[in-house]
Design a protein around this motif. Structure first.
Motif, PDB file in Angstrom:
ATOM      1  N   TYR A   1       0.795  -1.236  -0.092  1.00 12.30           N
ATOM      2  CA  TYR A   1       0.070   0.081   0.043  1.00 12.30           C
ATOM      3  C   TYR A   1       0.719   1.259  -0.033  1.00 12.30           C
ATOM      4  O   TYR A   1       1.905   1.415   0.757  1.00 12.30           O
TER       5      TYR A   1
ATOM      6  N   ASP B   1      -1.393  -1.223  -4.292  1.00 12.75           N
ATOM      7  CA  ASP B   1      -2.440  -0.383  -3.845  1.00 12.75           C
ATOM      8  C   ASP B   1      -2.027   0.973  -3.529  1.00 12.75           C
ATOM      9  O   ASP B   1      -1.858   1.322  -2.223  1.00 12.75           O
TER      10      ASP B   1
ATOM     11  N   ARG C   1      -3.296   4.751  -2.949  1.00  9.30           N
ATOM     12  CA  ARG C   1      -4.371   5.507  -2.517  1.00  9.30           C
ATOM     13  C   ARG C   1      -4.096   7.106  -2.233  1.00  9.30           C
ATOM     14  O   ARG C   1      -3.281   7.598  -1.306  1.00  9.30           O
TER      15      ARG C   1
ATOM     16  N   THR D   1      -8.205   8.387   8.859  1.00  9.59           N
ATOM     17  CA  THR D   1      -7.966   7.544   7.747  1.00  9.59           C
ATOM     18  C   THR D   1      -7.088   6.426   8.014  1.00  9.59           C
ATOM     19  O   THR D   1      -7.153   5.367   7.223  1.00  9.59           O
TER      20      THR D   1
ATOM     21  N   ALA E   1      -9.103   3.527   9.236  1.00  7.66           N
ATOM     22  CA  ALA E   1      -9.876   2.867   8.166  1.00  7.66           C
ATOM     23  C   ALA E   1      -8.798   2.090   7.190  1.00  7.66           C
ATOM     24  O   ALA E   1      -9.069   1.038   6.973  1.00  7.66           O
ATOM     25  N   LEU E   2      -7.660   2.587   6.653  1.00  8.52           N
ATOM     26  CA  LEU E   2      -6.718   1.740   6.193  1.00  8.52           C
ATOM     27  C   LEU E   2      -6.225   0.416   6.837  1.00  8.52           C
ATOM     28  O   LEU E   2      -6.190  -0.529   6.507  1.00  8.52           O
TER      29      LEU E   2
ATOM     30  N   ASP F   1      -8.116  -1.130   9.321  1.00  8.51           N
ATOM     31  CA  ASP F   1      -9.254  -1.793   8.942  1.00  8.51           C
ATOM     32  C   ASP F   1      -9.339  -2.635   7.632  1.00  8.51           C
ATOM     33  O   ASP F   1      -9.642  -3.782   7.643  1.00  8.51           O
ATOM     34  N   ASP F   2      -9.024  -1.842   6.536  1.00  4.73           N
ATOM     35  CA  ASP F   2      -8.930  -2.611   5.388  1.00  4.73           C
ATOM     36  C   ASP F   2      -8.198  -3.728   5.202  1.00  4.73           C
ATOM     37  O   ASP F   2      -8.259  -4.865   4.518  1.00  4.73           O
ATOM     38  N   ILE F   3      -6.821  -3.407   5.683  1.00  2.71           N
ATOM     39  CA  ILE F   3      -5.608  -4.323   5.885  1.00  2.71           C
ATOM     40  C   ILE F   3      -5.959  -5.554   6.401  1.00  2.71           C
ATOM     41  O   ILE F   3      -6.030  -6.644   5.826  1.00  2.71           O
TER      42      ILE F   3
ATOM     43  N   SER G   1      -9.162  -6.731   7.263  1.00  4.00           N
ATOM     44  CA  SER G   1     -10.108  -7.625   6.699  1.00  4.00           C
ATOM     45  C   SER G   1      -9.848  -8.111   5.348  1.00  4.00           C
ATOM     46  O   SER G   1     -10.499  -9.097   4.910  1.00  4.00           O
ATOM     47  N   SER G   2      -8.690  -7.723   4.487  1.00  5.69           N
ATOM     48  CA  SER G   2      -8.409  -8.360   3.391  1.00  5.69           C
ATOM     49  C   SER G   2      -7.238  -9.409   3.700  1.00  5.69           C
ATOM     50  O   SER G   2      -6.813 -10.146   2.709  1.00  5.69           O
TER      51      SER G   2
END
Length: 148
Positions: free
Chosen positions: A90, A109, A111, A136, A139-140, A142-144, A146-147
Motif C-alpha cells: 500500500y 495499492d 491511495r 483515515t 480505516a486503512l 481496517d481494510d488491511i 479485513s483483506s
C-alpha cells in the motif's frame, strides 16, 4: 528446525508526500501507534518519505501531534524512491505528490488521500487535518485486516 510456521512476508505501507514534513509524518506516527495497538508489529512495516524532503518536520505539526502524545520533534524528512514504493503493498499519497502513479507497479495499492497541507496553517486547522489523518489511517488498517 524452526517451529515458526508463519512464513508470510510483512505487509509494507508507505506514506509519502513532497516534503515529508507534515501529512506523511503524521500518518506514519498514527500508523505506528495503530500497528502497536492492534498487535501487528511483526506483520506490518511502515515507510515514509517525500519526493523533495524538507529540512525538518513543520513546527505546527510537531506541536499538534505532541497534544495527542506523539513526539515528532526528532523525526527527519527523507527521500523515498520508486524502488521503495514498489516494494510496498500500500502507498498512501497525501494529495500533493509528484509521484507519477505510472511509475509504481500494478500490484501496489496506491491511495491518494487528498489532505490539506498543514504547513503555515493555524493550529486549529492543523488539528482538523491531524484528526482526519488519524481516522483515515485507522480505516486503512481496517481494510488491511479485513483483506488479510
Amino acid at each position: 528446525m524452526s517451529t515458526d510456521t508463519d512464513t508470510t512476508d510483512p505487509i509494507r505501507i508507505a506514506f509519502m508526500c513532497v516534503q515529508n514534513a507534515g501529512r506523511s509524518q503524521m500518518s506514519t506516527a498514527f500508523a505506528e501507534r495503530e500497528r502497536r495497538r492492534r498487535g501487528l508489529e511483526q506483520r506490518i512495516e511502515i515507510l515514509t518519505g517525500g519526493t523533495d524532503p524538507a529540512d525538518a518536520v513543520h513546527d505546527e505539526v510537531v506541536r499538534v501531534m505532541d497534544e495527542v502524545g506523539l513526539d515528532l520533534s526528532e523525526r527527519k524528512p527523507r527521500e523515498i524512491t520508486v524502488e521503495e514504493l514498489n516494494s510496498c503493498d500500500y502507498v498512501a499519497t497525501m494529495g500533493c505528490s509528484t509521484l507519477d502513479v505510472g511509475d509504481v507497479d500494478d500490484g501496489v495499492d496506491v491511495r491518494d488521500w487528498a489532505l490539506t497541507d498543514p504547513d503555515g496553517k493555524e493550529l486549529e486547522d492543523v488539528r482538523e487535518i491531524r484528526d482526519e489523518i488519524e481516522r483515515t489511517v485507522a480505516a486503512l488498517f481496517d481494510d488491511i485486516e479485513s483483506s488479510a
